[in-house]
Write a protein that holds these residues in place. Structure first.
Motif, mmCIF file in Angstrom:
data_model
loop_
_atom_site.group_PDB
_atom_site.id
_atom_site.type_symbol
_atom_site.label_atom_id
_atom_site.label_comp_id
_atom_site.label_asym_id
_atom_site.label_seq_id
_atom_site.Cartn_x
_atom_site.Cartn_y
_atom_site.Cartn_z
ATOM 1 N N THR A 1 -8.066 5.051 1.037
ATOM 2 C CA THR A 1 -6.681 5.415 1.301
ATOM 3 C C THR A 1 -5.801 4.603 0.363
ATOM 4 O O THR A 1 -6.090 3.432 0.097
ATOM 5 C CB THR A 1 -6.287 5.159 2.777
ATOM 6 O OG1 THR A 1 -4.871 4.992 2.861
ATOM 7 C CG2 THR A 1 -6.942 3.928 3.334
ATOM 8 N N PRO B 1 -2.314 0.819 3.170
ATOM 9 C CA PRO B 1 -3.025 0.088 4.212
ATOM 10 C C PRO B 1 -2.997 0.859 5.523
ATOM 11 O O PRO B 1 -2.022 1.538 5.814
ATOM 12 C CB PRO B 1 -2.220 -1.211 4.337
ATOM 13 C CG PRO B 1 -0.874 -0.894 3.780
ATOM 14 C CD PRO B 1 -1.085 0.140 2.737
ATOM 15 N N ARG C 1 -5.922 5.953 9.004
ATOM 16 C CA ARG C 1 -5.879 6.777 7.788
ATOM 17 C C ARG C 1 -6.090 8.249 8.136
ATOM 18 O O ARG C 1 -6.625 8.568 9.205
ATOM 19 C CB ARG C 1 -6.932 6.308 6.785
ATOM 20 C CG ARG C 1 -8.352 6.369 7.315
ATOM 21 C CD ARG C 1 -9.336 5.659 6.380
ATOM 22 N NE ARG C 1 -8.966 4.255 6.143
ATOM 23 C CZ ARG C 1 -9.549 3.474 5.233
ATOM 24 N NH1 ARG C 1 -10.501 3.950 4.463
ATOM 25 N NH2 ARG C 1 -9.174 2.226 5.088
ATOM 26 N N SER D 1 -12.987 7.468 2.912
ATOM 27 C CA SER D 1 -13.567 6.463 2.004
ATOM 28 C C SER D 1 -12.560 5.696 1.159
ATOM 29 O O SER D 1 -12.894 4.705 0.530
ATOM 30 C CB SER D 1 -14.566 7.107 1.050
ATOM 31 O OG SER D 1 -15.494 7.850 1.757
ATOM 32 N N GLU E 1 -5.968 -8.912 -1.878
ATOM 33 C CA GLU E 1 -6.308 -7.481 -1.823
ATOM 34 C C GLU E 1 -7.533 -7.115 -2.670
ATOM 35 O O GLU E 1 -8.363 -6.332 -2.236
ATOM 36 C CB GLU E 1 -5.127 -6.607 -2.249
ATOM 37 C CG GLU E 1 -3.954 -6.606 -1.274
ATOM 38 C CD GLU E 1 -4.298 -6.065 0.112
ATOM 39 O OE1 GLU E 1 -5.333 -5.399 0.279
ATOM 40 O OE2 GLU E 1 -3.519 -6.340 1.044
ATOM 41 N N PHE E 2 -7.592 -7.645 -3.879
ATOM 42 C CA PHE E 2 -8.656 -7.164 -4.769
ATOM 43 C C PHE E 2 -9.434 -8.284 -5.449
ATOM 44 O O PHE E 2 -10.072 -8.058 -6.479
ATOM 45 C CB PHE E 2 -8.078 -6.163 -5.792
ATOM 46 C CG PHE E 2 -7.630 -4.878 -5.135
ATOM 47 C CD1 PHE E 2 -8.566 -3.955 -4.679
ATOM 48 C CD2 PHE E 2 -6.281 -4.606 -4.918
ATOM 49 C CE1 PHE E 2 -8.168 -2.784 -4.035
ATOM 50 C CE2 PHE E 2 -5.870 -3.436 -4.273
ATOM 51 C CZ PHE E 2 -6.830 -2.525 -3.837
ATOM 52 N N GLY F 1 -8.803 -4.886 0.027
ATOM 53 C CA GLY F 1 -8.749 -3.525 -0.500
ATOM 54 C C GLY F 1 -10.112 -3.051 -0.985
ATOM 55 O O GLY F 1 -10.369 -1.854 -1.075
ATOM 56 N N TYR G 1 0.086 1.019 -5.874
ATOM 57 C CA TYR G 1 -0.716 1.665 -4.833
ATOM 58 C C TYR G 1 -1.269 2.992 -5.337
ATOM 59 O O TYR G 1 -2.170 3.557 -4.754
ATOM 60 C CB TYR G 1 0.133 1.917 -3.586
ATOM 61 C CG TYR G 1 0.334 0.686 -2.726
ATOM 62 C CD1 TYR G 1 -0.642 0.296 -1.816
ATOM 63 C CD2 TYR G 1 1.484 -0.082 -2.825
ATOM 64 C CE1 TYR G 1 -0.468 -0.816 -1.026
ATOM 65 C CE2 TYR G 1 1.671 -1.209 -2.036
ATOM 66 C CZ TYR G 1 0.682 -1.574 -1.142
ATOM 67 O OH TYR G 1 0.858 -2.684 -0.360
ATOM 68 N N TRP H 1 -1.912 -9.579 -4.627
ATOM 69 C CA TRP H 1 -2.644 -8.334 -4.867
ATOM 70 C C TRP H 1 -3.998 -8.599 -5.533
ATOM 71 O O TRP H 1 -5.019 -8.045 -5.139
ATOM 72 C CB TRP H 1 -1.782 -7.431 -5.767
ATOM 73 C CG TRP H 1 -2.315 -6.067 -6.030
ATOM 74 C CD1 TRP H 1 -2.984 -5.647 -7.138
ATOM 75 C CD2 TRP H 1 -2.183 -4.914 -5.176
ATOM 76 N NE1 TRP H 1 -3.282 -4.303 -7.037
ATOM 77 C CE2 TRP H 1 -2.796 -3.825 -5.843
ATOM 78 C CE3 TRP H 1 -1.595 -4.696 -3.923
ATOM 79 C CZ2 TRP H 1 -2.849 -2.543 -5.301
ATOM 80 C CZ3 TRP H 1 -1.648 -3.419 -3.392
ATOM 81 C CH2 TRP H 1 -2.275 -2.363 -4.064
ATOM 82 N N SER I 1 -12.538 -2.779 2.590
ATOM 83 C CA SER I 1 -12.251 -1.709 3.563
ATOM 84 C C SER I 1 -12.448 -0.317 2.986
ATOM 85 O O SER I 1 -12.168 0.670 3.648
ATOM 86 C CB SER I 1 -10.810 -1.839 4.069
ATOM 87 O OG SER I 1 -9.886 -1.545 3.038
ATOM 88 N N SER I 2 -12.915 -0.226 1.755
ATOM 89 C CA SER I 2 -13.024 1.081 1.117
ATOM 90 C C SER I 2 -14.414 1.273 0.511
ATOM 91 O O SER I 2 -14.813 0.540 -0.392
ATOM 92 C CB SER I 2 -11.954 1.212 0.021
ATOM 93 O OG SER I 2 -12.279 2.266 -0.865
#
Ligand code: TIH
Ligand code: FE2
Length: 311
Positions: free
Chosen positions: A170, A173, A162, A168, A222-223, A238, A270, A218, A241-242
């Motif tokens: 992005t 990915p 990133r 913190s 991801e979430f 998601g 996104y 997703w 990683s954040s």
């Protein structure tokens, strides 16, 4: 992850309606977004050195063929510094807010400051646990290819870092997202079964169902969040990683809903920033059963569904 959305992929849909029958059919060449062409609002848009780096890594990823060793990336001191910064931030929130399976798998991997792990190192652990593997990809793939890979236990991973100006969060990915968000859970058998269920469903899906599955992916992989007693913990990459997304989830500011893969899913982007809602599973086992029953509903043409002699 490396999955494109309807808006970015529709132009290529005609060439990708063809069903995936083996991992060899997963075409890694066709990249639909987040490759080396950065959008105007990307934090690296005005950073020529960053763009050049992205081009180099995209070209490197394109050379990889399934079954051959993955070339290591020599990460620069700046890239390692970004890795260190994210790792430091995340180690504050993950123990409290990541699901127990994730926290159990995390120590299997050599994640520490000073060195960005290589994909081959991840594969050594995954081979010995669930048989999954990660492989490099230049940017966003068509969902049929990305999801098809999951059916064959292949996870396509970006290798670029990133932009250092925004560690913190992005919108796309990157290698931190893949390594910290996705890889650890791929070593958990129950989670591995869940994510593979989405891949298996994709093999039988028509184009419309592929878009539906992209959203199911997703809102889970991801979430997704999972119930643990009276709490809700993160398993979506998601979130994991954040730092920003984890803090957002932990604050309880977003709505919680039950996932129903048979129902139409909300649109996703996104570009939306933090999620407004998270979908909850009772467990990975429950989620897998739900997704496998959805997959089974796709396996036969409409006209044959419910025919016991065929099923
Ligand atoms: N927002 C995530 C992060 O900052 O790590 C990355 C992404 C997850 C899903 C799409 S982009
Ligand atoms: Fe992802």
């Amino acid at each position: 992850n490396a999955i494109a959305q309807a808006s970015t992929a529709s132009g290529a849909a005609t060439s990708t309606s063809q069903r995936i029958l083996s991992i060899q059919d997963v075409d890694n060449g066709q990249i639909l977004g987040f490759g080396a062409d950065l959008a105007e609002d990307h934090p690296g848009f005005h950073d020529p050195a960053y763009k050049q780096r992205r081009t180099w890594l995209a070209e490197l990823a394109k050379t990889h063929r399934i079954g051959t060793p993955i070339p290591d990336v020599a990460y620069s001191p700046d890239e390692v510094a970004t890795w260190d910064a994210v790792l430091e931030e995340l180690s504050e929130l993950l123990p409290q807010h990541a699901c127990r399976e994730y926290l159990r798998c995390l120590p299997l991997f050599d994640f520490r400051k000073g060195k960005v792990p290589q994909l081959e190192e991840m594969n050594a652990v995954l081979r010995a646990t669930t048989g999954w593997s990660v492989r490099p990809v230049a940017g966003l793939m068509h969902p049929r290819h990305f999801l098809g890979g999951l059916a064959f236990k292949h996870f396509h991973s970006t290798q670029y870092m990133r932009h250092p100006s925004k560690p913190s969060y992005t919108p796309e990915p990157d290698v931190v997202h893949e390594l910290i968000g996705h890889v650890p859970l791929l070593a958990d058998p129950d989670y591995a079964r869940l994510i593979q269920s989405i891949g298996l469903a994709s093999l039988a899906a028509d184009d419309k169902q592929i878009w539906h599955l992209t959203k199911v992916y997703w809102y889970t992989v991801e979430f997704g969040v999972v119930r643990e007693g009276d709490q809700v913990k993160a398993f979506g990459a998601g979130i994991l990683s954040s730092y920003g997304e984890l803090a957002h989830m932990a604050s309880g500011g977003a709505a919680l809903e039950r996932l129903d893969p048979f129902q139409p899913q909300p649109r996703m982007s996104y570009k939306d920033g933090f999620q407004k809602r998270y979908f909850v599973l009772d467990s990975f086992a429950e989620g897998s059963e739900l997704l496998r029953s959805y997959a089974a509903s796709l396996a036969l043409p409409e006209s044959l569904r419910g025919d016991a002699s065929v099923a």
